[in-house]
Design a protein around this motif. Structure first.
Motif, short mmCIF file in Angstrom:
data_model
loop_
_atom_site.label_atom_id
_atom_site.label_comp_id
_atom_site.label_asym_id
_atom_site.label_seq_id
_atom_site.Cartn_x
_atom_site.Cartn_y
_atom_site.Cartn_z
N LEU A 65 -34.21 40.25 77.58
CA LEU A 65 -33.10 40.53 78.48
C LEU A 65 -32.70 42.01 78.49
O LEU A 65 -31.95 42.43 79.36
N GLY A 123 -28.55 42.42 85.65
CA GLY A 123 -27.72 41.23 85.78
C GLY A 123 -28.50 40.02 85.30
O GLY A 123 -29.73 40.05 85.24
N ILE A 124 -27.78 38.96 84.94
CA ILE A 124 -28.40 37.76 84.40
C ILE A 124 -27.86 36.55 85.14
O ILE A 124 -26.64 36.39 85.27
N THR A 140 -28.43 33.22 76.07
CA THR A 140 -28.39 34.15 77.20
C THR A 140 -26.96 34.42 77.63
O THR A 140 -26.58 35.58 77.88
N TYR A 181 -25.39 36.67 75.08
CA TYR A 181 -25.89 38.04 75.22
C TYR A 181 -25.14 38.76 76.34
O TYR A 181 -24.67 39.90 76.17
N ALA A 182 -25.03 38.13 77.50
CA ALA A 182 -24.35 38.77 78.63
C ALA A 182 -22.88 39.00 78.33
O ALA A 182 -22.32 40.05 78.67
N ARG A 183 -22.25 38.04 77.67
CA ARG A 183 -20.81 38.16 77.35
C ARG A 183 -20.56 39.30 76.38
O ARG A 183 -19.64 40.10 76.58
N VAL A 198 -23.09 42.63 80.35
CA VAL A 198 -24.04 42.54 81.47
C VAL A 198 -23.51 41.53 82.49
O VAL A 198 -23.09 40.43 82.09
N TYR A 234 -22.97 38.46 84.59
CA TYR A 234 -23.50 37.12 84.34
C TYR A 234 -23.03 36.18 85.43
O TYR A 234 -21.85 36.14 85.78
N HIS A 236 -14.64 41.88 80.45
CA HIS A 236 -16.01 41.91 80.97
C HIS A 236 -15.97 42.30 82.44
O HIS A 236 -15.12 41.83 83.19
N PHE A 264 -18.22 38.38 84.87
CA PHE A 264 -18.75 37.21 84.18
C PHE A 264 -18.13 35.99 84.85
O PHE A 264 -16.94 35.73 84.71
N HIS A 273 -23.36 48.13 87.20
CA HIS A 273 -23.80 48.13 85.80
C HIS A 273 -24.97 49.08 85.62
O HIS A 273 -25.03 49.84 84.63
#
Length: 553
Positions: A340, A345-346, A363, A366-368, A372, A374, A507, A510, A540
């Motif tokens: 990742l 973005g995810i 995942t 990770y984003a939180r 990143v 999400y 964030h 998210f 981002h």
């Protein structure tokens, strides 16, 4: 009677009948006609709802909750018409209808046969789905020569005989292969495919010839000669790197003019400016982002067809090319989240079952934790809730009862597990039928003011399509909200959690939703959540040291 265009395929499968038919429908709609589409699938399953995504690909859901073939997604992305369960018919559905009538005694004790009873039921379904429109396109799944599709072909042959050539037209999509060793396009497969059609009483009026190379005039004349189709009606369907160019390409060859004349349709000139704008935006981007899509069927990306398209649509609205990085959630579960790193973005899409679920939870975490952008959809929302419950709210062992019925903190579960008349938890997931508790179709939700969701949609009440069985467990609402999770949308009766997000102070972007917004995204309009997500990915990327973003007006 609504004029009908029947679309068949020959030589091999996967030639793109759905996109070709939808492209033609888009041109006819651009000429001011009211257009609808329909898919006739020859498999015996009643619908694809319980079919494996590895075999069938995506299950596309309509407003009225029908689980349908992914081609209906192509239809709705190209048309303004909203489709329903009437627009997707399978052999299984036809036989189910006929057997139900036989059990009721509707056939007065007569012997029930393929002809006329099965073919009559097919014709009845076609009329029911297409009445009230200026023109309708009906795609027959499979390949001419398959035994499974014969009842459908016989039914459309009868319709042509009954209605006449100015009310029913046959369009056949075939392959004209390029033989590299010989340096030639070969027309023989098309000739044999048409011969197969003619052997069952169907003479095509139009041929769409799919090929890697443009079809030379000499080959068009040859095909016309040996298939008894006018040269004007032999259309080159050359491979394109952008499927949204197809309406313009067909229009330039006069395909829509031919159909308007043959069916005597009350059509005006074609206005393809919207499609030209889509093509221009996709081919002249001013920015580019990479989005990781973390799912459990990424080796068969048709399982996420609408998700991939919706992400690209979100980029089109701001002239941004969206590169998709497909990642298997089981790999992340096994190898960690290094794959990742560096994405802008995810997105975690929907799914069922425990395989790879912990990879989706990793995942979301990770984003939180990394800030990143999400976007969680359905199972992606549930994974985000499980992560938050475990790692922020301190609920060790939190899980979905789909994966762990003995979880000490079932933050996701069937409604029957956490809501009863007495208010007591009732665990009955093992008794639930695969489709029996599914929440399907378009449902409205109320969005909380001041949230990211409210900013994205720009309104208080929205409707989105659903396809899931498990829900956010209301018994954990207060606990998770006290821990900082924002519940940004709920069902109109306040019972079900529809969207969650993180505060903007924690964030930048998210957000996760229980519904499937990808089913309402189109290349011309996009979808607010996907547009917002891609915009967040661009921001981002810029903040992470990427090239400066250019404003798009």
């Amino acid at each position: 009677m609504t004029p009908l265009i029947f679309v068949t395929g020959g030589v091999v499968s996967s030639l793109g009948k759905g996109i070709a038919a939808a492209s033609l429908a888009a041109i006819l709609e651009a000429r001011g006609l009211r257009v609808t589409m329909m898919k006739l699938d020859p498999y015996i399953n009643v619908d694809p709802g319980t079919m494996s995504p590895f075999q069938h690909g995506e299950v596309y859901v309509t407003d009225d909750g029908a689980e349908t073939d992914l081609d209906l997604g192509h239809y709705e992305r190209y048309l303004r018409t909203r489709l329903s369960r009437k627009n997707s018919i399978t052999t299984g559905r036809i036989y189910e209808n006929v057997i139900r009538k036989e059990r009721r005694g509707d056939y007065l004790g007569g012997t029930v046969q393929v002809i006329p009873h099965i073919t009559d039921e097919i014709k009845r379904c076609i009329v029911e789905a297409t009445e009230g429109f200026d023109v309708a396109l009906v795609e027959i799944g499979g390949t001419v020569g398959d035994i499974e599709s014969l009842p459908f072909l016989e039914a459309i042959r009868q319709i042509r005989t009954e209605r006449g050539p100015d009310k029913a037209l046959f369009m056949h999509l075939t392959l004209v292969p390029w033989i590299a060793a010989a340096g030639e396009l070969k027309t023989k497969p098309t000739q044999h495919s048409v011969k197969e059609l003619r052997s069952i009483g169907i003479q095509p009026d139009i041929l769409l010839c799919r090929s890697e190379q443009p079809l030379p005039d000499s080959e068009r004349r040859k095909i016309a000669l040996f298939t008894n189709v006018s040269e004007r009606a032999v259309i080159s369907a050359v491979d394109l790197d952008n499927i949204y160019r197809m309406p313009r390409r067909f229009h330039e060859q006069g395909l829509d003019d031919l159909i308007v004349e043959r069916l005597r349709l009350p059509a005006g000139p074609a206005d393809l400016r919207e499609w030209d704008a889509v093509v221009d935006a996709s081919e002249h981007p001013v920015d580019e982002v990479t989005i990781a899509v973390v799912g459990k069927y990424v080796d068969h990306q048709d399982a996420y067809k609408s998700v991939g398209e919706a992400l690209k649509h979100g980029g089109l609205r701001q002239r941004t090319k969206v590169q998709l990085k497909w990642l298997e959630s089981s790999d992340i579960e096994r190898d960690g989240t290094a794959a990742l790193d560096g994405v802008d973005g995810i997105l975690v899409p929907g799914g069922f079952g425990d395989r790879g679920f912990e990879g989706k939870v990793l995942t979301a975490r990770y984003a939180r934790e990394r800030g990143v952008p999400y976007f969680g959809i359905c199972y992606g929302m549930q994974a985000a809730v499980v992560d938050y419950a475990r790692h922020v709210a301190g609920l060790a062992g939190a899980n979905s009862t789909e994966n762990d019925k003995a979880s000490p903190h079932p933050v996701i579960g069937l409604i029957t597990e956490w809501r009863t008349a007495s208010g007591e938890i009732e665990r009955r997931s093992e008794d639930s039928d695969l489709g029996g508790t599914m929440r399907l179709g378009l449902q409205e939700q109320r969005i909380k003011p001041g949230t990211l969701a409210r900013e994205m949609y720009g309104k208080d009440v929205v409707g989105e399509r659903h396809r899931h069985r498990y829900e956010f467990n209301n018994r954990y609402r207060t606990q998770l909200e006290d821990a900082g999770l924002v519940i940004s949308a709920k069902s109109m009766d306040d019972l079900l959690v529809e969207m969650i997000e993180l505060p903007r102070a924690q964030h930048p972007w998210f957000l996760a939703c229980q519904a499937h917004p990808e089913f309402l995204s189109t290349p011309r309009d996009g979808h607010p959540l996907f547009v917002g997500f891609i915009r967040a990915a661009r921001e981002h990327k810029a903040q992470a040291g990427g090239r400066l973003l250019r404003e798009v007006r």
